[in-house]
Write a protein that holds these residues in place. Structure first.
Motif, PDB file in Angstrom:
ATOM      1  N   GLY A 166       0.795  -1.239   0.000  1.00 23.39           N
ATOM      2  CA  GLY A 166       0.000   0.000   0.000  1.00 23.39           C
ATOM      3  C   GLY A 166       0.822   1.281   0.000  1.00 23.39           C
ATOM      4  N   LYS A 167       2.110   1.181  -0.288  1.00 22.91           N
ATOM      5  CA  LYS A 167       2.962   2.382  -0.259  1.00 22.91           C
ATOM      6  C   LYS A 167       2.449   3.448  -1.237  1.00 22.91           C
ATOM      7  CE  LYS A 167       6.677  -0.028  -1.422  1.00 22.91           C
ATOM      8  NZ  LYS A 167       6.214  -1.424  -1.324  1.00 22.91           N
ATOM      9  N   THR A 168       2.121   3.017  -2.462  1.00 18.24           N
ATOM     10  CA  THR A 168       1.701   4.007  -3.464  1.00 18.24           C
ATOM     11  C   THR A 168       0.332   4.590  -3.111  1.00 18.24           C
ATOM     12  OG1 THR A 168       2.989   2.796  -5.091  1.00 18.24           O
ATOM     13  CG2 THR A 168       1.432   4.398  -5.947  1.00 18.24           C
ATOM     14  N   VAL A 169      -0.578   3.732  -2.646  1.00 16.25           N
ATOM     15  CA  VAL A 169      -1.895   4.236  -2.209  1.00 16.25           C
ATOM     16  C   VAL A 169      -1.684   5.327  -1.155  1.00 16.25           C
ATOM     17  CG1 VAL A 169      -3.965   3.620  -0.873  1.00 16.25           C
ATOM     18  CG2 VAL A 169      -3.188   2.113  -2.710  1.00 16.25           C
ATOM     19  N   ILE A 170      -0.798   5.060  -0.218  1.00 16.87           N
ATOM     20  CA  ILE A 170      -0.583   6.009   0.882  1.00 16.87           C
ATOM     21  C   ILE A 170       0.108   7.279   0.385  1.00 16.87           C
ATOM     22  CG2 ILE A 170       0.617   6.356   3.099  1.00 16.87           C
ATOM     23  CD1 ILE A 170       0.130   3.337   3.635  1.00 16.87           C
ATOM     24  N   ALA A 171       1.175   7.117  -0.395  1.00 23.07           N
ATOM     25  CA  ALA A 171       1.914   8.304  -0.861  1.00 23.07           C
ATOM     26  C   ALA A 171       0.995   9.222  -1.666  1.00 23.07           C
ATOM     27  CB  ALA A 171       3.123   7.877  -1.689  1.00 23.07           C
ATOM     28  N   VAL A 172       0.247   8.645  -2.597  1.00 17.50           N
ATOM     29  CA  VAL A 172      -0.611   9.441  -3.485  1.00 17.50           C
ATOM     30  C   VAL A 172      -1.695  10.172  -2.685  1.00 17.50           C
ATOM     31  CG1 VAL A 172      -2.433   9.217  -5.246  1.00 17.50           C
ATOM     32  CG2 VAL A 172      -0.222   8.073  -5.569  1.00 17.50           C
TER      33      VAL A 172
END
Ligand code: ATP
Ligand code: MG
Length: 382
Positions: free
Chosen positions: A143-149
């Motif tokens: 979920g890194k990209t979900v969180i960063a975005v």
């Protein structure tokens, strides 16, 4: 030689208006000072000014947040003054976008220092408290990209400051897809061609997300275009970004290589992401040990639990006990809303801002900005 800045004072107290004016009139680096007891009239003047302008806004009488926001829309060099200089008040002023807070009665030396800083032609409005926040996990698909975005999007929304979202998951980056962008420039091109240029040109190499204050730097559309980047280039990129953006959110790969370590070393904050299952928590433990061996300061690494469910067998306290660290934030599991956002190429708040996860990201962004501001206030008071 650039034009000298104007100063506009909004203060309903005649004495303090006069005192401020007498101090400022002695400062030869200021063009002119204009005084207003009527705040709406002052706001109209601010809107009409084309010059470099510094605003001193007194909120001792408890002005509405809405009014402060209106002023903030037109000026970045905002000084808030108040007879109440409690920590709460300073936090509020900085959160509303003031660049400086001065307690009343304002001291001549303090005023001189702040106005001199703003009048300096090399002054950059966003640099002083700029933070690089990396979203990392040594596990993929967590979920890194979900969180960063979504954190970047909400930070821009909540704070109205300039926020950069940078995809450093080179070759496998998803940021452009998540936000349906077709960037003209990619990270490695910008590193090699725009770092070192002036702020305006540098900013143009980012893609602005709709009309927001979110600016995105994606990875190349075609894998074969991805050029190798060096740790030194990462350092230079961060340095250039810190002059332009208040928050810099970095989406990372799950690799532990030279570049990842450089990104982590150079970050002010690391949002280390895990989910509630034993293998992920074991991995987290190993990674936290690695961070310890690199002697990161205590509050640099914050643990985020993603895909949290209230009925999870493993409880938050269990994770905290295992990791020996407090959990900073937990994000609920909501596969449907997230996939809806990803498929539409927009942020979660744009598909369903009142969903549990939409609210969660807004509150997360508020907490992040409040905590950073509180940290700044502690330094302020030292
Ligand atoms: N809070 C959540 N609730 C439900 N599903 C989620 C949540 N967060 C992430 N996901 C799901 O996990 C998938 C992977 O998320 P994401 O791409 O952000 O992971 P990542 O850590 O960036 O992966 P990679 O290591 O490949 O870059 C998403 O497509 C989404 O389906
Ligand atoms: Mg990713």
């Amino acid at each position: 030689m650039q034009n000298k800045p104007m100063v506009v004072v909004l203060d309903s107290n005649p004495n303090s208006r006069e005192i401020l004016a007498s101090y400022i009139n002695e400062m030869d680096f200021i063009q002119e000072v204009k005084l207003y007891s009527d705040y709406n009239q002052g706001l109209e003047e601010i809107k009409s000014l084309k010059d470099d302008v510094i605003v001193i806004l007194d909120i001792s009488q408890g002005n509405s947040d809405e009014f402060i926001e209106k002023v903030r829309l037109h000026v970045s060099k905002l000084i808030i003054t108040s007879t109440d200089y409690s920590t709460n008040m300073i936090v509020k002023a900085l959160r509303m976008g003031a660049k400086e807070f001065l307690p009343k009665p304002v001291l001549k030396n303090d005023l001189f220092r702040v106005l001199k800083m703003f009048a300096d032609e090399n002054y950059s409005s966003e640099d002083s408290n700029s933070k690089v926040i990396s979203v990392y996990s040594n596990k993929g698909g967590i979920g890194k990209t979900v969180i960063a975005v979504n954190l970047a999007k909400e930070l821009a929304q909540v704070t109205k400051s300039k926020v950069a979202l940078v995809d450093l998951n080179l070759q496998l980056g998803d940021v452009a897809t998540f936000l349906n962008l077709n960037p003209i420039f990619d990270v490695s091109y910008v590193m090699k061609n725009f770092v070192g240029k002036n702020e305006d040109e540098f900013l143009k190499s980012f893609e602005q997300y709709k009309d927001s204050s979110l600016y995105v730097l994606s990875d190349p559309t075609y894998i074969e275009q991805a050029e190798r980047i060096s740790p030194q280039e990462i350092v230079s990129l961060f340095k250039a970004m810190k002059k332009v953006f208040t928050y810099i959110i970095v989406d990372m790969s799950s690799a532990i290589d030279e570049n990842s370590l450089k990104i982590l070393d150079c970050s002010d904050l690391i949002f280390f992401t895990t989910i509630v299952n034993i293998p992920a928590i074991r991995n987290a433990q190993r990674c936290l040990n690695l961070f310890k061996s690199r002697h990161y300061p205590n509050d640099k690494v914050k643990i985020i639990v993603n895909r949290y469910m209230d009925n999870d067998e493993i409880k938050i306290e269990d994770i905290e006990n295992t990791l020996g660290e407090k959990i900073y934030w937990k994000i609920p599991n909501n596969y449907f809303t997230i996939m809806d956002a990803i498929n539409k190429g927009v942020s979660i708040s744009e598909v369903n801002s009142s969903s549990n996860i939409g609210n969660n990201f807004r509150e997360f962004a508020m907490k992040v900005s409040d905590d950073i501001i509180e940290q700044a206030v502690i330094q302020y008071r030292m």
